[in-house]
Write a protein that holds these residues in place. Structure first.
Motif, PDB file in Angstrom:
ATOM      1  N   ASN A 101      57.653  27.718  25.794  1.00 14.89           N
ATOM      2  CA  ASN A 101      57.071  28.775  24.956  1.00 14.89           C
ATOM      3  C   ASN A 101      56.988  30.107  25.688  1.00 14.89           C
ATOM      4  N   LEU A 102      56.915  30.044  27.010  1.00 15.36           N
ATOM      5  CA  LEU A 102      56.814  31.278  27.795  1.00 15.36           C
ATOM      6  C   LEU A 102      58.077  32.136  27.692  1.00 15.36           C
ATOM      7  N   ILE A 103      59.169  31.552  27.224  1.00 10.98           N
ATOM      8  CA  ILE A 103      60.429  32.294  27.162  1.00 10.98           C
ATOM      9  C   ILE A 103      60.366  33.417  26.140  1.00 10.98           C
ATOM     10  N   GLN A 158      45.648  34.243  30.578  1.00  9.67           N
ATOM     11  CA  GLN A 158      45.337  33.716  31.907  1.00  9.67           C
ATOM     12  C   GLN A 158      45.754  32.250  32.034  1.00  9.67           C
ATOM     13  N   ILE A 159      45.422  31.452  31.020  1.00  9.55           N
ATOM     14  CA  ILE A 159      45.779  30.029  31.070  1.00  9.55           C
ATOM     15  C   ILE A 159      47.288  29.856  30.952  1.00  9.55           C
ATOM     16  N   THR A 160      47.921  30.659  30.081  1.00  8.27           N
ATOM     17  CA  THR A 160      49.370  30.570  29.925  1.00  8.27           C
ATOM     18  C   THR A 160      50.088  30.885  31.233  1.00  8.27           C
ATOM     19  N   ALA A 161      49.599  31.899  31.951  1.00  7.71           N
ATOM     20  CA  ALA A 161      50.200  32.247  33.245  1.00  7.71           C
ATOM     21  C   ALA A 161      50.051  31.100  34.229  1.00  7.71           C
ATOM     22  N   ALA A 162      48.899  30.428  34.210  1.00 11.81           N
ATOM     23  CA  ALA A 162      48.692  29.285  35.099  1.00 11.81           C
ATOM     24  C   ALA A 162      49.613  28.126  34.720  1.00 11.81           C
ATOM     25  N   GLU A 163      49.801  27.894  33.412  1.00  9.16           N
ATOM     26  CA  GLU A 163      50.685  26.812  32.966  1.00  9.16           C
ATOM     27  C   GLU A 163      52.122  27.024  33.432  1.00  9.16           C
ATOM     28  N   ARG A 165      53.028  27.903  36.199  1.00  7.57           N
ATOM     29  CA  ARG A 165      53.161  27.473  37.599  1.00  7.57           C
ATOM     30  C   ARG A 165      52.938  25.971  37.768  1.00  7.57           C
ATOM     31  N   TRP A 166      52.644  25.295  36.671  1.00  8.63           N
ATOM     32  CA  TRP A 166      52.430  23.848  36.767  1.00  8.63           C
ATOM     33  C   TRP A 166      53.748  23.121  37.032  1.00  8.63           C
ATOM     34  N   THR A 167      53.643  21.947  37.643  1.00  5.30           N
ATOM     35  CA  THR A 167      54.793  21.073  37.841  1.00  5.30           C
ATOM     36  C   THR A 167      54.859  20.076  36.691  1.00  5.30           C
ATOM     37  N   VAL A 168      56.004  20.006  36.042  1.00  5.09           N
ATOM     38  CA  VAL A 168      56.135  19.144  34.868  1.00  5.09           C
ATOM     39  C   VAL A 168      55.846  17.690  35.213  1.00  5.09           C
ATOM     40  N   ALA A 169      56.337  17.246  36.344  1.00  3.56           N
ATOM     41  CA  ALA A 169      56.157  15.841  36.725  1.00  3.56           C
ATOM     42  C   ALA A 169      54.724  15.527  37.145  1.00  3.56           C
ATOM     43  N   TRP A 175      44.356  19.475  33.434  1.00  5.89           N
ATOM     44  CA  TRP A 175      45.262  20.107  32.469  1.00  5.89           C
ATOM     45  C   TRP A 175      44.736  19.981  31.042  1.00  5.89           C
ATOM     46  N   ALA A 176      44.106  18.873  30.704  1.00  9.34           N
ATOM     47  CA  ALA A 176      43.594  18.682  29.349  1.00  9.34           C
ATOM     48  C   ALA A 176      42.438  19.628  29.062  1.00  9.34           C
ATOM     49  N   VAL A 177      41.612  19.890  30.070  1.00  9.24           N
ATOM     50  CA  VAL A 177      40.494  20.833  29.893  1.00  9.24           C
ATOM     51  C   VAL A 177      41.033  22.239  29.644  1.00  9.24           C
TER      52      VAL A 177
END
Length: 214
Positions: A101-103, A158-163, A165-169, A175-177
C-alpha cells in the motif's frame, strides 16, 4: 457607474451609496451562494465579473471541492474495507500488504486531501459574510478535513512509516496493537472525510440554487 476617488458610485441606485472596489465580490452582485437585492450586473451592465477573481474561484471551489473530497473519502473507505479483511490474517501477510500500500496510497491521499482542504477554505472565504447556512456547511467541511489531516499526520502516517521498516517474515511483537491503533484512527478519519463530502455537496447544491434565482 462612475469612478470617484478610487471608488465606484452607482447612479442607478438613487442613493449616495459608494461601493469600494476592493471589497466588491460577485456574491454581493448576485454571484456565488446568493444574490444581493437591487444588484443585477447583467441588467445594469456592471462589469463586476471582469473586475474580481472571486467569481471563477468560487465556482471552481464549488465544483472541485466535492470531487476531491469524494475521491479522498472513497479511497479511505476502500482502504478501510481492505484493512478489516486483513484482520483474519497473520502478521506476515498484514505487513506485506501494508508495504504494498505504501507504493501508491500516500500519493493518492496527498493529491486529493490537500486540494479538498484548499477548496473548503476558499468556500469559507466566499460564504463567511453571506447570510444563510452556506457558511456553516463550508466551515463544517473545513473543520472536518482539518481533523482528518491532524489524525493522519499524528497517527496514521507515523504507524505507516514504521510498517515500511518491518520485516515480512518477522513483524514486531506488538504488530497487532499498532494495526489496531491505525485502524481505529483510519475509521475516524474515514467518517470525518465522508461527512465533509456531504457538507460540500450540500453547499454546492445550495450555491447552484441561489445562482439560478439571481
Amino acid at each position: 457607474m462612475e469612478s470617484v476617488g478610487g471608488r465606484i458610485a452607482d447612479p442607478n441606485t438613487g442613493l449616495s451609496e459608494v461601493i469600494a472596489v476592493g471589497v466588491m465580490t460577485p456574491a454581493y452582485f448576485g454571484g456565488e451562494y446568493g444574490s444581493h437585492p437591487g444588484r443585477d450586473p447583467e441588467r445594469r451592465g456592471c462589469p463586476v465579473r471582469s473586475i474580481g477573481i472571486m467569481g471563477p474561484a468560487a465556482r471552481f471551489a464549488r465544483f472541485a471541492g466535492p470531487v476531491f473530497t469524494g475521491l479522498y473519502a472513497g479511497s479511505l473507505l476502500t482502504l478501510l474495507v481492505l484493512e478489516l479483511e486483513l484482520r483474519r490474517f497473520d502478521g506476515s501477510v498484514y505487513t506485506q500488504v501494508a508495504q504494498i500500500n505504501l507504493i501508491g496510497i500516500p500519493w493518492l491521499s496527498g493529491a486529493t486531501l490537500i486540494p479538498a482542504m484548499l477548496c473548503a477554505a476558499l468556500s469559507v472565504v466566499v460564504t463567511i459574510r453571506r447570510p444563510g447556512t452556506a457558511k456553516w456547511w463550508a466551515l463544517s467541511a473545513l473543520m472536518l478535513l482539518l481533523t482528518v489531516f491532524v489524525i493522519s499526520s499524528a497517527i496514521n502516517v507515523q504507524i505507516t512509516a514504521a510498517e515500511g521498516r518491518w520485516t515480512v517474515a518477522a513483524p514486531p511483537a506488538d504488530w497487532a496493537v499498532q494495526r489496531d491503533h491505525w485502524q481505529v484512527a483510519h475509521a475516524i478519519r474515514t467518517i470525518a472525510a465522508t461527512v465533509a463530502f456531504v457538507c460540500l455537496n450540500v453547499l454546492a447544491v445550495s450555491g447552484r440554487r441561489q445562482t439560478g434565482k439571481a
